[in-house]
Design a protein around this motif. Structure first.
Motif, PDB file in Angstrom:
ATOM      1  N   VAL A 172       9.474  -0.684  -4.030  1.00 27.50           N
ATOM      2  CA  VAL A 172       8.690   0.209  -4.825  1.00 27.50           C
ATOM      3  C   VAL A 172       9.966   1.067  -5.412  1.00 27.50           C
ATOM      4  O   VAL A 172       9.839   1.444  -6.658  1.00 27.50           O
ATOM      5  CB  VAL A 172       7.993   1.191  -3.941  1.00 27.50           C
ATOM      6  CG1 VAL A 172       7.295   2.336  -4.519  1.00 27.50           C
ATOM      7  CG2 VAL A 172       6.598   0.212  -3.198  1.00 27.50           C
TER       8      VAL A 172
ATOM      9  N   LEU B 172       1.397   6.639 -13.091  1.00 26.32           N
ATOM     10  CA  LEU B 172       0.982   5.479 -12.313  1.00 26.32           C
ATOM     11  C   LEU B 172       1.050   5.748 -10.832  1.00 26.32           C
ATOM     12  O   LEU B 172       0.067   5.480  -9.944  1.00 26.32           O
ATOM     13  CB  LEU B 172       1.952   4.360 -12.598  1.00 26.32           C
ATOM     14  CG  LEU B 172       1.592   2.986 -12.073  1.00 26.32           C
ATOM     15  CD1 LEU B 172       0.200   2.385 -12.253  1.00 26.32           C
ATOM     16  CD2 LEU B 172       2.601   2.053 -12.294  1.00 26.32           C
ATOM     17  N   VAL B 173       2.160   6.481 -10.319  1.00 21.88           N
ATOM     18  CA  VAL B 173       2.307   6.653  -8.894  1.00 21.88           C
ATOM     19  C   VAL B 173       1.156   7.681  -8.166  1.00 21.88           C
ATOM     20  O   VAL B 173       0.438   7.400  -7.185  1.00 21.88           O
ATOM     21  CB  VAL B 173       3.684   7.517  -8.739  1.00 21.88           C
ATOM     22  CG1 VAL B 173       3.610   8.097  -7.227  1.00 21.88           C
ATOM     23  CG2 VAL B 173       4.802   6.436  -8.865  1.00 21.88           C
TER      24      VAL B 173
ATOM     25  N   VAL C  63      -2.064   5.563  -8.171  1.00 24.31           N
ATOM     26  CA  VAL C  63      -1.830   4.566  -7.026  1.00 24.31           C
ATOM     27  C   VAL C  63      -2.342   5.321  -5.583  1.00 24.31           C
ATOM     28  O   VAL C  63      -2.944   5.112  -4.623  1.00 24.31           O
ATOM     29  CB  VAL C  63      -0.687   4.112  -6.751  1.00 24.31           C
ATOM     30  CG1 VAL C  63      -0.370   3.145  -5.312  1.00 24.31           C
ATOM     31  CG2 VAL C  63      -0.401   2.901  -7.966  1.00 24.31           C
TER      32      VAL C  63
ATOM     33  N   THR D 136       3.189   8.824  -2.151  1.00 22.77           N
ATOM     34  CA  THR D 136       2.894   9.401  -3.385  1.00 22.77           C
ATOM     35  C   THR D 136       3.545  10.829  -3.576  1.00 22.77           C
ATOM     36  O   THR D 136       4.392  10.919  -4.544  1.00 22.77           O
ATOM     37  CB  THR D 136       1.536   9.682  -3.639  1.00 22.77           C
ATOM     38  OG1 THR D 136       0.697   8.487  -3.327  1.00 22.77           O
ATOM     39  CG2 THR D 136       1.224   9.984  -5.027  1.00 22.77           C
TER      40      THR D 136
ATOM     41  N   ALA E 262       0.832  -1.052   0.007  1.00 24.96           N
ATOM     42  CA  ALA E 262      -0.083  -0.105   0.007  1.00 24.96           C
ATOM     43  C   ALA E 262       0.762   1.140  -0.148  1.00 24.96           C
ATOM     44  O   ALA E 262       1.896   1.384   0.763  1.00 24.96           O
ATOM     45  CB  ALA E 262      -0.934  -0.030   1.243  1.00 24.96           C
ATOM     46  N   VAL E 263       0.623   2.250  -0.903  1.00 22.58           N
ATOM     47  CA  VAL E 263       1.351   3.508  -1.004  1.00 22.58           C
ATOM     48  C   VAL E 263       0.312   4.492  -0.685  1.00 22.58           C
ATOM     49  O   VAL E 263      -0.792   4.609  -1.234  1.00 22.58           O
ATOM     50  CB  VAL E 263       1.984   3.752  -2.362  1.00 22.58           C
ATOM     51  CG1 VAL E 263       2.370   5.096  -2.439  1.00 22.58           C
ATOM     52  CG2 VAL E 263       2.781   2.740  -2.683  1.00 22.58           C
TER      53      VAL E 263
ATOM     54  N   ALA F 137      -6.139   6.168  -5.617  1.00 18.72           N
ATOM     55  CA  ALA F 137      -6.655   5.016  -4.912  1.00 18.72           C
ATOM     56  C   ALA F 137      -6.569   4.738  -3.604  1.00 18.72           C
ATOM     57  O   ALA F 137      -7.506   4.180  -2.946  1.00 18.72           O
ATOM     58  CB  ALA F 137      -6.273   3.666  -5.804  1.00 18.72           C
ATOM     59  N   ALA F 138      -5.417   5.284  -3.007  1.00 16.24           N
ATOM     60  CA  ALA F 138      -5.255   4.957  -1.561  1.00 16.24           C
ATOM     61  C   ALA F 138      -6.155   5.961  -0.651  1.00 16.24           C
ATOM     62  O   ALA F 138      -6.373   5.688   0.314  1.00 16.24           O
ATOM     63  CB  ALA F 138      -3.894   5.259  -1.348  1.00 16.24           C
TER      64      ALA F 138
END
Length: 159
Positions: free
Chosen positions: A48, A148-149, A152, A8, A2-3, A155-156
């Motif tokens: 990562v 992409l980062v 993510v 981020t 999980a990021v 989404a987190a």
């Protein structure tokens, strides 16, 4: 792994300002240096962050021709051919793939004649059945990870 939102923000800074010090990153982000270092250590430990070196240009190194060479391999010889590919300096990446072929390589060459020489070297390798080459004309999307980062990270944040 999980990021979260801070991860981020850290990754964005690493991508956008790679030569900045950890102390300066902490100041920019408004976190303690120890907190930032712990996050960086975790991101490295979990895979990562996989490197910190410079991004090099094959073209600037005198190899402006970029080609993707699909390599079909005799069954049971994938590992041996993969090892042999690693000995060819012009192969800058190689992947096992599905579909048409067994391996996909990214090749940097000085010119088309040099590319042909590299392909001939591949064809002569034990275990190589045939190759198929596609020459890149122009890069349309440079290698990138920031979008992409950010996806993510978004989404987190969602519950």
């Amino acid at each position: 792994m999980a990021v979260d939102e801070l991860d981020t923000r850290i990754l964005r800074l690493l991508i956008e300002q790679p030569r900045t010090s950890v102390r300066e990153y902490a100041r920019i982000l408004g976190v303690a240096r120890g907190t930032l270092q712990a996050r960086l250590d975790r991101l490295e430990r979990t895979g990562v962050i996989t490197g910190t070196g410079p991004v090099l240009s094959p073209a600037a190194l005198g190899h402006p021709v970029l080609a993707f060479v699909h390599v079909e391999v005799t069954q049971g010889h994938l590992d041996e051919v993969g090892d042999a590919l690693a000995a060819v300096p012009e192969i800058i990446e190689a992947f096992s793939i599905t579909g048409g072929g067994d391996l996909l390589t990214r090749v940097a060459a000085r010119d088309n004649a040099h590319l042909e020489d590299v392909i001939q070297r591949l064809i002569r390798m034990p275990g190589v059945v045939r190759t198929r080459t596609e020459v890149a004309l122009r890069e349309r999307v440079a290698h990138r990870l920031l979008p992409l980062v950010e996806a993510v990270g978004r989404a987190a944040r969602k519950p």
